[in-house]
Design an enzyme around this catalytic site. Sequence first.
Site, mmCIF file in Angstrom:
data_model
loop_
_atom_site.group_PDB
_atom_site.id
_atom_site.type_symbol
_atom_site.label_atom_id
_atom_site.label_comp_id
_atom_site.label_asym_id
_atom_site.label_seq_id
_atom_site.Cartn_x
_atom_site.Cartn_y
_atom_site.Cartn_z
ATOM 1 N N CYS A 138 3.131 -4.997 6.552
ATOM 2 C CA CYS A 138 2.751 -4.585 5.201
ATOM 3 C C CYS A 138 3.945 -3.974 4.472
ATOM 4 O O CYS A 138 4.912 -3.542 5.086
ATOM 5 C CB CYS A 138 1.612 -3.562 5.252
ATOM 6 S SG CYS A 138 0.016 -4.279 5.711
ATOM 7 N N HIS A 157 0.816 -1.207 0.000
ATOM 8 C CA HIS A 157 0.000 0.000 0.000
ATOM 9 C C HIS A 157 0.852 1.260 0.000
ATOM 10 O O HIS A 157 2.054 1.218 0.249
ATOM 11 C CB HIS A 157 -0.988 0.000 1.169
ATOM 12 C CG HIS A 157 -0.361 0.029 2.530
ATOM 13 N ND1 HIS A 157 0.125 1.186 3.111
ATOM 14 C CD2 HIS A 157 -0.151 -0.959 3.427
ATOM 15 C CE1 HIS A 157 0.590 0.904 4.314
ATOM 16 N NE2 HIS A 157 0.442 -0.396 4.529
#
Length: 156
Positions: free
Chosen positions: A131, A115
Amino acid sequence: MRTPFGIVYSRIPNEAVDFPSKHRPGTIVIETNQRRLYYVLGNGKAIRYGIAVGMEGYGWTGVSSVSAKREWPDWSPTPNILARFPNLPRHMEGGQDNPLGARALYLGGTLYRIHGTNEPWKIGAGVSSGCIRMSNEDVMDLYDRTKIGATVIVQP
């Protein structure tokens, strides 16, 4: 570029590089120790992006696939994140202040994503809860190139 705190940082530019591999075009290969993500173009080439990865104890390796893609995604911290940072909001609508940034690629049935970020000065560091973070410019480029079902390989 200047951060909200007046810190000047230099964006890690994405670039086409030699990348001899047997991976199919469209595969994403993440080299966590290098803090780089490679989008395989084929014919021995890839686009290389700078990334931020999981902080000490939160990194991971493995193979997954892109199961969903979202523009300006909402964010709800996981229970583990809330246990470490209890003052976080329980939910944030997508937008400029959202920590998931401009785009997100969801990895299989995991809680992990590739992301964007609203803290681009952290690219190149180990700062996330697992992440993979990219600058918003880079994640938008990767988002446009990547198809649902693309293989994602995360390695040290």
